[in-house]
Design a protein around this motif. Sequence first.
Motif, PDB file in Angstrom:
ATOM      1  N   SER A  63      -3.842   6.038   0.689  1.00  0.00           N
ATOM      2  CA  SER A  63      -4.786   6.162   1.660  1.00  0.00           C
ATOM      3  C   SER A  63      -5.427   7.425   2.093  1.00  0.00           C
ATOM      4  O   SER A  63      -6.228   7.523   3.127  1.00  0.00           O
ATOM      5  CB  SER A  63      -3.807   5.833   3.108  1.00  0.00           C
ATOM      6  N   THR A  64      -5.423   8.005   1.211  1.00  0.00           N
ATOM      7  CA  THR A  64      -6.122   9.490   1.185  1.00  0.00           C
ATOM      8  C   THR A  64      -7.798   9.170   0.491  1.00  0.00           C
ATOM      9  O   THR A  64      -8.023   8.331  -0.313  1.00  0.00           O
ATOM     10  CB  THR A  64      -5.779  10.495   0.440  1.00  0.00           C
ATOM     11  N   ASP A  65      -8.646  10.006   1.220  1.00  0.00           N
ATOM     12  CA  ASP A  65      -9.953   9.967   0.692  1.00  0.00           C
ATOM     13  C   ASP A  65     -10.673  11.391   0.516  1.00  0.00           C
ATOM     14  O   ASP A  65      -9.967  12.394   0.965  1.00  0.00           O
ATOM     15  CB  ASP A  65     -10.949   8.971   1.321  1.00  0.00           C
ATOM     16  N   ALA A 120      -3.440  16.634   1.733  1.00  0.00           N
ATOM     17  CA  ALA A 120      -3.047  15.471   1.353  1.00  0.00           C
ATOM     18  C   ALA A 120      -3.617  15.010   0.022  1.00  0.00           C
ATOM     19  O   ALA A 120      -2.915  13.979  -0.475  1.00  0.00           O
ATOM     20  CB  ALA A 120      -3.372  14.536   2.455  1.00  0.00           C
ATOM     21  N   ARG A 121      -4.847  15.371  -0.203  1.00  0.00           N
ATOM     22  CA  ARG A 121      -5.446  14.972  -1.792  1.00  0.00           C
ATOM     23  C   ARG A 121      -4.471  15.592  -2.766  1.00  0.00           C
ATOM     24  O   ARG A 121      -4.329  14.731  -3.773  1.00  0.00           O
ATOM     25  CB  ARG A 121      -6.959  15.427  -1.524  1.00  0.00           C
ATOM     26  N   MET A 122      -4.122  16.890  -2.581  1.00  0.00           N
ATOM     27  CA  MET A 122      -3.292  17.116  -3.676  1.00  0.00           C
ATOM     28  C   MET A 122      -1.872  16.390  -3.678  1.00  0.00           C
ATOM     29  O   MET A 122      -1.459  16.157  -5.184  1.00  0.00           O
ATOM     30  CB  MET A 122      -2.938  18.785  -3.392  1.00  0.00           C
ATOM     31  N   ALA A 123      -1.257  16.113  -2.832  1.00  0.00           N
ATOM     32  CA  ALA A 123      -0.005  15.400  -2.612  1.00  0.00           C
ATOM     33  C   ALA A 123      -0.138  14.053  -3.327  1.00  0.00           C
ATOM     34  O   ALA A 123       0.608  13.435  -4.183  1.00  0.00           O
ATOM     35  CB  ALA A 123       0.619  14.963  -1.197  1.00  0.00           C
ATOM     36  N   THR A 182       0.884  -1.170  -0.081  1.00  0.00           N
ATOM     37  CA  THR A 182      -0.072   0.054   0.093  1.00  0.00           C
ATOM     38  C   THR A 182       0.777   1.115  -0.144  1.00  0.00           C
ATOM     39  O   THR A 182       1.687   1.537   1.013  1.00  0.00           O
ATOM     40  CB  THR A 182      -0.832  -0.160   1.280  1.00  0.00           C
ATOM     41  N   LEU A 183       0.911   2.112  -1.063  1.00  0.00           N
ATOM     42  CA  LEU A 183       1.503   3.309  -1.123  1.00  0.00           C
ATOM     43  C   LEU A 183       0.989   4.356  -0.423  1.00  0.00           C
ATOM     44  O   LEU A 183      -0.275   4.505  -0.010  1.00  0.00           O
ATOM     45  CB  LEU A 183       1.680   3.503  -2.752  1.00  0.00           C
TER      46      LEU A 183
END
Length: 76
Positions: free
Chosen positions: A11-13, A20-23, A6-7
């Motif tokens: 793990s973002t949602d 975090a979503r942008m990254a 799992t990268l």
Amino acid sequence: MNDLLTLPWESTDDSSPIAARMAAWAAREVIEQRYEPGALLTEADLAEAQKASRTPAREAMLQLERWRLVRLVPKK
């Protein structure tokens, strides 16, 4: 037993912070080679692509550097 790796950006949602979503989005773009190796990706480009401000884009770039997907260059 599932032995798949799992990268960290997987793990973002939708409830994750915008940075975090942008990254995560940028990490997928880099991994899928939508950017040429050595291409310049600025926080302004990232902010524009994700329709967000530069502050979360800056945080996302720092995360990408921690994941060793980008190298930050001052004033670029």
